[in-house]
Design a protein around this motif. Structure first.
Motif, PDB file in Angstrom:
ATOM      1  N   LEU A   1      -5.669   1.183  -5.780  1.00  0.00           N
ATOM      2  CA  LEU A   1      -5.036  -0.032  -6.275  1.00  0.00           C
ATOM      3  C   LEU A   1      -4.519  -0.876  -5.116  1.00  0.00           C
ATOM      4  CD1 LEU A   1      -2.963   1.344  -9.287  1.00  0.00           C
ATOM      5  CD2 LEU A   1      -5.115   0.096  -9.375  1.00  0.00           C
ATOM      6  N   ASP A   2      -4.741  -2.179  -5.225  1.00  0.00           N
ATOM      7  CA  ASP A   2      -4.237  -3.144  -4.255  1.00  0.00           C
ATOM      8  C   ASP A   2      -2.933  -3.703  -4.807  1.00  0.00           C
ATOM      9  OD1 ASP A   2      -4.015  -4.895  -2.141  1.00  0.00           O
ATOM     10  OD2 ASP A   2      -5.523  -6.291  -2.908  1.00  0.00           O
ATOM     11  N   VAL A   3      -1.799  -3.384  -4.155  1.00  0.00           N
ATOM     12  CA  VAL A   3      -0.468  -3.772  -4.626  1.00  0.00           C
ATOM     13  C   VAL A   3       0.090  -4.865  -3.721  1.00  0.00           C
ATOM     14  CG1 VAL A   3       1.872  -2.967  -5.113  1.00  0.00           C
ATOM     15  CG2 VAL A   3      -0.079  -1.441  -5.511  1.00  0.00           C
ATOM     16  N   HIS A   4       0.400  -6.020  -4.320  1.00  0.00           N
ATOM     17  CA  HIS A   4       0.948  -7.150  -3.570  1.00  0.00           C
ATOM     18  C   HIS A   4       2.425  -7.331  -3.907  1.00  0.00           C
ATOM     19  CE1 HIS A   4      -2.830  -9.242  -2.152  1.00  0.00           C
ATOM     20  NE2 HIS A   4      -3.286  -8.232  -2.869  1.00  0.00           N
ATOM     21  N   TYR A   5       3.184  -7.849  -2.938  1.00  0.00           N
ATOM     22  CA  TYR A   5       4.592  -8.163  -3.144  1.00  0.00           C
ATOM     23  C   TYR A   5       4.992  -9.235  -2.141  1.00  0.00           C
ATOM     24  CZ  TYR A   5       5.477  -5.246   0.949  1.00  0.00           C
ATOM     25  OH  TYR A   5       5.469  -4.722   2.207  1.00  0.00           O
ATOM     26  N   VAL A   6       6.134  -9.898  -2.369  1.00  0.00           N
ATOM     27  CA  VAL A   6       6.629 -10.949  -1.476  1.00  0.00           C
ATOM     28  C   VAL A   6       7.986 -10.502  -0.932  1.00  0.00           C
ATOM     29  CG1 VAL A   6       7.279 -13.383  -1.281  1.00  0.00           C
ATOM     30  CG2 VAL A   6       5.418 -12.715  -2.806  1.00  0.00           C
TER      31      VAL A   6
END
Length: 168
Positions: free
Chosen positions: A3-8
């Motif tokens: 899984l590719d998990v993005h966050y800021v």
């Protein structure tokens, strides 16, 4: 599974530790994760243009449930903002009956001309709808049979929006 998990990170001091904890817990379940720290610009591109992520850890919400409808129904990015790409026919049918937004305009006006009479279609005939601006509540059958005469400003090219929300 990967899984590719993005966050800021700039959104909250908890963004990076939360992403790391999620990755750690998923790893224990055998799920490989790639953590991607995005800028707010990259957030907008990923969420609303490319949808190129499996998971986006981002606080997201609204003051009213109706504000969330476009994000869980309708077309997915880049043609819409249905972030999860949900396509539930029964839900979409209920959403269509839950709200009505009528846009009306008049190109030219003559003294004494009344605003056009609108007869909204597609409302649940057994339901009542509240006017968001005035708070007035009307039965759908009355709205359809008797119509709505919106308050238009004076002059040419006048316009108005009539927003009704289904009562529970």
């Amino acid at each position: 599974m990967h899984l590719d998990v993005h966050y800021v990170p700039s959104v909250s001091v908890y963004a990076q530790p939360t992403a790391a904890l999620v990755a750690q817990e998923w790893k224990a379940l055998g799920v490989q994760t790639k953590l991607t720290a995005d800028t707010t610009t990259a957030l907008s591109q990923t969420m609303f243009q490319t949808s190129n992520s499996d998971v986006y850890l981002e606080p997201f919400g609204g003051n009213l449930p109706t504000q969330m409808v476009p994000y869980v129904s309708g077309p997915a990015p880049p043609d819409g903002v249905n972030l999860a790409g949900i396509n539930n026919v029964a839900y979409n049918s209920l959403v269509a009956k839950a709200e009505a937004l009528l846009l009306v305009w008049r190109r030219t006006s003559r003294p004494g001309d009344p605003a056009p009479l609108l007869r909204p279609a597609g409302l649940d005939p057994a339901a009542r709808y509240r006017d968001v601006r005035t708070g007035a509540v009307h039965f759908a059958t009355v709205l359809r049979e008797c119509g709505i005469r919106p308050e238009l400003p004076r002059g040419d090219w006048a316009s108005a929006a009539v927003h009704r929300v289904r009562m529970p």
